[in-house]
Design a protein around this motif. Sequence first.
Motif, short mmCIF file in Angstrom:
data_model
loop_
_atom_site.label_atom_id
_atom_site.label_comp_id
_atom_site.label_asym_id
_atom_site.label_seq_id
_atom_site.Cartn_x
_atom_site.Cartn_y
_atom_site.Cartn_z
N UNK A 176 27.61 34.28 3.69
CA UNK A 176 28.37 34.51 2.62
C UNK A 176 29.76 33.57 2.88
N UNK A 177 30.44 34.01 3.88
CA UNK A 177 31.70 33.17 4.31
C UNK A 177 31.38 32.07 4.53
N UNK A 178 30.41 31.52 4.94
CA UNK A 178 30.05 29.96 5.34
C UNK A 178 29.76 29.47 3.98
N UNK A 179 29.55 29.98 2.86
CA UNK A 179 29.06 29.44 1.56
C UNK A 179 30.39 29.22 0.71
N UNK A 212 40.57 46.16 -11.57
CA UNK A 212 41.95 46.62 -11.40
C UNK A 212 42.10 47.37 -9.98
N UNK A 213 41.09 48.18 -9.56
CA UNK A 213 41.00 48.88 -8.53
C UNK A 213 41.00 48.04 -7.46
N UNK A 214 40.17 47.05 -7.15
CA UNK A 214 40.12 46.11 -6.35
C UNK A 214 41.23 45.08 -5.90
N UNK A 215 41.83 44.64 -7.08
CA UNK A 215 43.26 44.11 -6.88
C UNK A 215 44.17 44.86 -6.39
N UNK A 216 44.18 46.21 -6.67
CA UNK A 216 45.35 46.98 -6.06
C UNK A 216 44.96 47.51 -4.68
N UNK A 217 43.65 47.34 -4.23
CA UNK A 217 43.48 47.28 -2.78
C UNK A 217 43.43 45.93 -2.08
N UNK A 218 43.70 44.66 -2.68
CA UNK A 218 43.52 43.62 -1.82
C UNK A 218 44.58 43.59 -0.76
N UNK A 219 45.79 44.14 -0.66
CA UNK A 219 46.26 44.01 0.65
C UNK A 219 45.83 44.62 1.77
N UNK A 220 44.69 45.52 1.57
CA UNK A 220 44.19 46.27 2.57
C UNK A 220 42.88 45.67 2.93
N UNK A 235 28.94 41.14 -2.07
CA UNK A 235 29.92 40.74 -1.00
C UNK A 235 30.77 39.64 -1.62
N UNK A 236 32.09 39.83 -1.69
CA UNK A 236 33.10 39.19 -2.59
C UNK A 236 34.17 38.28 -1.73
N UNK A 237 34.96 37.45 -2.36
CA UNK A 237 35.76 36.67 -1.74
C UNK A 237 37.07 37.11 -2.51
N UNK A 238 38.18 37.30 -1.74
CA UNK A 238 39.40 37.67 -2.69
C UNK A 238 39.73 36.60 -3.57
N UNK A 239 39.47 35.35 -3.34
CA UNK A 239 39.76 34.34 -4.44
C UNK A 239 39.22 34.61 -5.99
N UNK A 240 38.13 35.40 -5.89
CA UNK A 240 37.71 35.87 -7.34
C UNK A 240 38.84 36.53 -7.95
N UNK A 241 39.63 37.47 -7.31
CA UNK A 241 40.59 38.47 -7.77
C UNK A 241 42.19 37.91 -7.87
N UNK A 297 37.12 38.24 2.97
CA UNK A 297 35.53 38.57 2.28
C UNK A 297 35.43 40.06 2.87
N UNK A 298 34.87 40.64 1.73
CA UNK A 298 34.64 42.03 1.75
C UNK A 298 33.57 42.68 1.06
N UNK A 299 32.84 43.70 1.58
CA UNK A 299 31.80 44.31 0.69
C UNK A 299 32.57 45.34 -0.21
#
Length: 254
Positions: free
Chosen positions: A137-140, A102-110, A183-189, A114-116
Motif C-alpha cells: 500500500x505504501x508503494x502505491x 473526526x476521531x481519526x483526525x483527532x488521533x493523527x498526531x499519534x 489501510x489509510x494514508x494521512x493525506x486522506x484526512x 500509513x496506518x491500519x
Amino acid sequence: MILAAGRGERMRPLTDTTPKPLLPVQGKPLMQWPLEALARGGFASVVVNTAWLGQQIAQTFGDHFTLQPPSNKLNQLSNSEQLHIAYSHEGQDFGGALETAGGIVRALPLLGDVFWVLAGDVFAPDFVFSQDAVDRFAASDQLAHIWLVPNPAHNLRGDFGLSSAGLALNQADVKYTYSTIGLYRSQLFAPPWCDIPAGNAQGVKAPLAPLLRAAMDNGLVSAELYRGAWTDVGTPERLQSLNQVPATGPNNPD
C-alpha cells in the motif's frame, strides 16, 4: 488505530455498563482479538479512541498489550510481540464520540503516514495484519486500501463495488460490505479531502464515508475481497451466536 468510541445502542442493555469492545467473545474481550492479531503481525503500537465508558477500556488493557506465551514456554516475548497502546479519549475531551473521520483526525498526531484502521466491535479471527500489505500500500498512489466481505444478512445491498483492476467503486451492479478494516494514508484526512485541522482541537464530528467515496470517485481507493470469518457484533443475538461457535484463527484451529 482501533475504533472503540461507539455507544453500542443496539447492544443495550449489555452496553449500559460495559463498552462494546469489552463484551466477551469466546472467553476474551472482543477488542482483544484484533490486538492479538496486530501483535502477531509484528506491529509495535496502536491508538485506541474511546468515548462511552472509555476508562474501562484503558483500565482493562493499560498502555501495553503482550501476547501470552504458550504454557510450555518460559521465554520472554520479543518487542515485536508487544503493543504499546495510546488512547484518544474523545468522551473525556469533548463529551462524546467524534465519529470515524473526526476521531481519526483527532488521533493523527499519534499516527504515521500509513496506518491500519479497524473497528473494535468487529470479529474477524482469521484476518492477518501483515507488513507486506502495508508495504504494498505504501508503494502505491492510493489513499486507502479496504477489505470487503460478502454481504451479511443485515446488509444485503452492500456498500461498495470492486473493479477487475482492484479499485473500490461507489457504483456497481454487485456490491460488497465494507469490513471496517483498511489501510489509510494521512493525506486522506487533509485538504482537499478533509478540512478538519490535524489534531481536531475543536472536536469536530465527521463520518468517514464521504471522504472514502470522494477518493473512490478519483480512483484512489483500492480494495480486495476477504472471505474469512467475519461478524459485525452489532446485536445481542450476533454476540450470542458467536459465543456458541468455536473460534477459528491462528490460536484456534478447526
